[in-house]
Design a protein around this motif. Structure first.
Motif, PDB file in Angstrom:
ATOM      1  N   ARG A   9       0.858  -1.187   0.000  1.00 45.90           N
ATOM      2  CA  ARG A   9       0.000   0.000   0.000  1.00 45.90           C
ATOM      3  C   ARG A   9       0.895   1.238   0.000  1.00 45.90           C
ATOM      4  O   ARG A   9       1.735   1.410   0.878  1.00 45.90           O
ATOM      5  N   VAL A  10       0.708   2.087  -0.986  1.00 44.15           N
ATOM      6  CA  VAL A  10       1.479   3.319  -1.099  1.00 44.15           C
ATOM      7  C   VAL A  10       0.781   4.415  -0.309  1.00 44.15           C
ATOM      8  O   VAL A  10      -0.425   4.622  -0.444  1.00 44.15           O
ATOM      9  N   MET A  11       1.549   5.115   0.510  1.00 40.59           N
ATOM     10  CA  MET A  11       1.011   6.212   1.307  1.00 40.59           C
ATOM     11  C   MET A  11       1.840   7.470   1.048  1.00 40.59           C
ATOM     12  O   MET A  11       3.064   7.418   0.972  1.00 40.59           O
ATOM     13  N   THR A  12       1.143   8.595   0.942  1.00 38.27           N
ATOM     14  CA  THR A  12       1.827   9.834   0.603  1.00 38.27           C
ATOM     15  C   THR A  12       1.025  11.021   1.106  1.00 38.27           C
ATOM     16  O   THR A  12      -0.138  10.883   1.518  1.00 38.27           O
ATOM     17  N   PHE A  13       1.636  12.188   1.089  1.00 33.71           N
ATOM     18  CA  PHE A  13       0.865  13.405   1.293  1.00 33.71           C
ATOM     19  C   PHE A  13      -0.106  13.566   0.128  1.00 33.71           C
ATOM     20  O   PHE A  13       0.157  13.114  -0.986  1.00 33.71           O
ATOM     21  N   GLU A  60       4.404  10.164  10.716  1.00 32.05           N
ATOM     22  CA  GLU A  60       4.501   9.475  12.005  1.00 32.05           C
ATOM     23  C   GLU A  60       3.315   8.543  12.253  1.00 32.05           C
ATOM     24  O   GLU A  60       3.467   7.481  12.874  1.00 32.05           O
ATOM     25  N   GLU A  61       2.146   8.920  11.754  1.00 31.84           N
ATOM     26  CA  GLU A  61       0.954   8.095  11.995  1.00 31.84           C
ATOM     27  C   GLU A  61       1.059   6.733  11.318  1.00 31.84           C
ATOM     28  O   GLU A  61       0.398   5.771  11.725  1.00 31.84           O
ATOM     29  N   MET A  62       1.922   6.636  10.288  1.00 26.12           N
ATOM     30  CA  MET A  62       2.038   5.380   9.562  1.00 26.12           C
ATOM     31  C   MET A  62       2.752   4.306  10.370  1.00 26.12           C
ATOM     32  O   MET A  62       2.591   3.107  10.099  1.00 26.12           O
ATOM     33  N   LEU A  87       6.094   4.385   1.843  1.00 26.67           N
ATOM     34  CA  LEU A  87       5.885   5.803   2.097  1.00 26.67           C
ATOM     35  C   LEU A  87       6.671   6.649   1.102  1.00 26.67           C
ATOM     36  O   LEU A  87       7.872   6.427   0.898  1.00 26.67           O
ATOM     37  N   ALA A  88       5.987   7.595   0.479  1.00 23.45           N
ATOM     38  CA  ALA A  88       6.629   8.513  -0.466  1.00 23.45           C
ATOM     39  C   ALA A  88       7.247   9.659   0.320  1.00 23.45           C
ATOM     40  O   ALA A  88       6.549  10.546   0.812  1.00 23.45           O
ATOM     41  N   ILE A  95       9.885  -2.279  13.279  1.00 19.67           N
ATOM     42  CA  ILE A  95       8.720  -2.312  12.392  1.00 19.67           C
ATOM     43  C   ILE A  95       9.231  -2.613  10.993  1.00 19.67           C
ATOM     44  O   ILE A  95       9.761  -1.743  10.299  1.00 19.67           O
ATOM     45  N   LYS A  96       9.083  -3.846  10.561  1.00 16.67           N
ATOM     46  CA  LYS A  96       9.724  -4.311   9.332  1.00 16.67           C
ATOM     47  C   LYS A  96       8.887  -4.096   8.075  1.00 16.67           C
ATOM     48  O   LYS A  96       9.408  -4.182   6.959  1.00 16.67           O
ATOM     49  N   ASN A  97       7.591  -3.860   8.235  1.00 14.72           N
ATOM     50  CA  ASN A  97       6.710  -3.794   7.058  1.00 14.72           C
ATOM     51  C   ASN A  97       6.449  -2.358   6.618  1.00 14.72           C
ATOM     52  O   ASN A  97       5.366  -2.015   6.132  1.00 14.72           O
ATOM     53  N   ILE A  98       7.436  -1.515   6.778  1.00 11.35           N
ATOM     54  CA  ILE A  98       7.336  -0.132   6.305  1.00 11.35           C
ATOM     55  C   ILE A  98       8.611   0.204   5.541  1.00 11.35           C
ATOM     56  O   ILE A  98       9.721  -0.075   5.992  1.00 11.35           O
ATOM     57  N   LYS A  99       8.450   0.741   4.336  1.00 15.02           N
ATOM     58  CA  LYS A  99       9.571   1.086   3.460  1.00 15.02           C
ATOM     59  C   LYS A  99       9.410   2.534   3.006  1.00 15.02           C
ATOM     60  O   LYS A  99       8.309   3.089   3.000  1.00 15.02           O
ATOM     61  N   PHE A 100      10.517   3.120   2.580  1.00  9.66           N
ATOM     62  CA  PHE A 100      10.515   4.524   2.200  1.00  9.66           C
ATOM     63  C   PHE A 100      11.119   4.686   0.805  1.00  9.66           C
ATOM     64  O   PHE A 100      12.250   4.272   0.556  1.00  9.66           O
ATOM     65  N   LEU A 101      10.343   5.270  -0.095  1.00 12.92           N
ATOM     66  CA  LEU A 101      10.861   5.642  -1.405  1.00 12.92           C
ATOM     67  C   LEU A 101      11.172   7.131  -1.330  1.00 12.92           C
ATOM     68  O   LEU A 101      10.266   7.965  -1.245  1.00 12.92           O
ATOM     69  N   THR A 102      12.454   7.449  -1.294  1.00 11.06           N
ATOM     70  CA  THR A 102      12.855   8.828  -1.028  1.00 11.06           C
ATOM     71  C   THR A 102      13.106   9.616  -2.306  1.00 11.06           C
ATOM     72  O   THR A 102      13.649   9.106  -3.280  1.00 11.06           O
ATOM     73  N   ALA A 103      12.692  10.871  -2.263  1.00 16.43           N
ATOM     74  CA  ALA A 103      13.043  11.866  -3.289  1.00 16.43           C
ATOM     75  C   ALA A 103      13.362  13.151  -2.526  1.00 16.43           C
ATOM     76  O   ALA A 103      12.713  14.181  -2.709  1.00 16.43           O
TER      77      ALA A 103
END
Length: 347
Positions: A75-79, A109-111, A125-126, A149-157
């Motif tokens: 699941r992709v989450m972003t602003f 933070e809520e994620m 997370l974007a 928390i292993k099931n959270i990843k970050f795609l950074t820009a």
């Protein structure tokens, strides 16, 4: 000088023509909101720079998020504004309409809590922004690591502003820069001082209220019209020479510098922030997203450099509106085209 006198100085300026740039997207909005942009005479051209992170992010980054949105278990989450940014084929909002899993959050933070209670889902997370938001993302990644928390990843820009300003200074088309106040709170004034000295440029750091912006713009017009190079900090209550040491320490613990692609500029060495090897399990594949496919006729790549105005784009206000954006500059609340469209099509 009182505010009325400062406003009169700007409105009645009769010196040689000036081309000035406000770099920060929040400044773009504030200059409209306070009426200061409308106050400037025709001899002062005020253009917007690459200070909207959404606007300078290449389409390959959006495409990677779309790919994750269709990946089982992700699941992709972003602003919210990122949902509408066009990729080379579709936006995240369009991907969601076609069955992809993408949604928005109010704060990253809520994620962390959501990821804890939904271990079956991998949250992507974007993480998009400049020095201003990098400490927030660093803190979230550090917390995720500390709490396992292993099931959270970050795609950074995540990008850093001095390299982009350096590029603009080398072009030599701008008489003076209104530097990004929020970024300077984190970095301090020293990086901008170095740029002003290296390129013999006029630079002013300004705040965001009407009085703060009025003082900053007056200083910028005054010093640039006189040909005075240097940095003037008109936001001294919060911008110190060395910046926010605690925020810088957090960023340096989690991220390292690397090359990054900016729309309109291309690859800028050392201008990106990437997750360090120590925390690589949280990286969703942020490096190497360098391709940028801009729709035909879209002038976003020129607008973010001050080489074109929104109204000069053939799509502006026609095919391209905030409800149906063609380019990223029409999406974000910090995007020049979006602000210009909503506040008045006079530039």
């Amino acid at each position: 000088m009182r505010e009325k006198e400062l406003a009169a100085f700007l409105q009645q300026y009769k010196g040689h023509p000036l081309k000035l740039m406000e770099v920060c997207g929040t400044h773009t909005s504030a200059l409209y909101r306070t009426g200061l942009r409308q106050l400037l005479p025709e001899t002062i051209t005020l253009v917007s720079g690459p200070g909207c992170p959404v606007c300078v992010t290449p389409t390959s980054y959006i495409d990677k998020l779309v790919e994750y949105a269709f990946a089982p278990g992700c699941r992709v989450m972003t602003f919210g504004d990122m949902l509408a940014v066009p990729g080379s084929n579709m936006s995240l909002a369009e991907a969601r309409d076609q069955g992809g899993d993408a949604d928005f959050f109010y704060s990253p933070e809520e994620m962390l809590e959501k990821a804890k209670v939904q271990p079956e889902t991998t949250f992507i997370l974007a993480a998009v922004g400049f020095e201003t938001t990098a400490p927030v993302w660093a803190s979230v990644i550090k917390t995720a690591a500390d709490k396992h928390i292993k099931n959270i990843k970050f795609l950074t820009a995540l990008k850093t502003m001095p390299q982009a300003l350096s590029f603009l200074c080398r072009k030599g088309k701008i008489d003076g820069f209104l530097c990004p106040g929020h970024v300077a709170v984190i970095t301090g004034s020293e990086p901008f001082q170095k740029l002003a000295e290296e390129f013999d440029e006029t630079m002013v750091i300004g705040g965001f209220s009407q009085s703060q912006l009025l003082r900053a713009m007056t200083r910028l017009v005054l010093e640039s019209s006189r040909g005075h190079a240097g940095l003037w900090n008109e936001y001294p209550s919060v911008v110190k020479p060395g910046g926010n040491a605690a925020a810088q320490k957090m960023v340096n613990e989690i991220f390292e510098a690397g090359d990054a692609v900016w729309r309109g500029i291309g690859l800028l060495p050392g201008s990106g922030l990437y997750i360090k090897e120590k925390y690589k399990e949280f990286d969703a594949g942020s490096r190497g997203l360098n391709e940028d496919k801009i729709p035909a006729g879209c002038l976003c790549s020129r607008i973010v450099l001050g080489d074109a105005l929104p109204a000069q784009c053939p799509h502006f206000g026609k095919r391209c509106t905030p409800e149906h954006p063609v380019g990223a500059c029409m999406v974000s609340s910090e995007g020049t085209c979006c602000i210009t469209f909503r506040e008045g099509n006079d530039v």
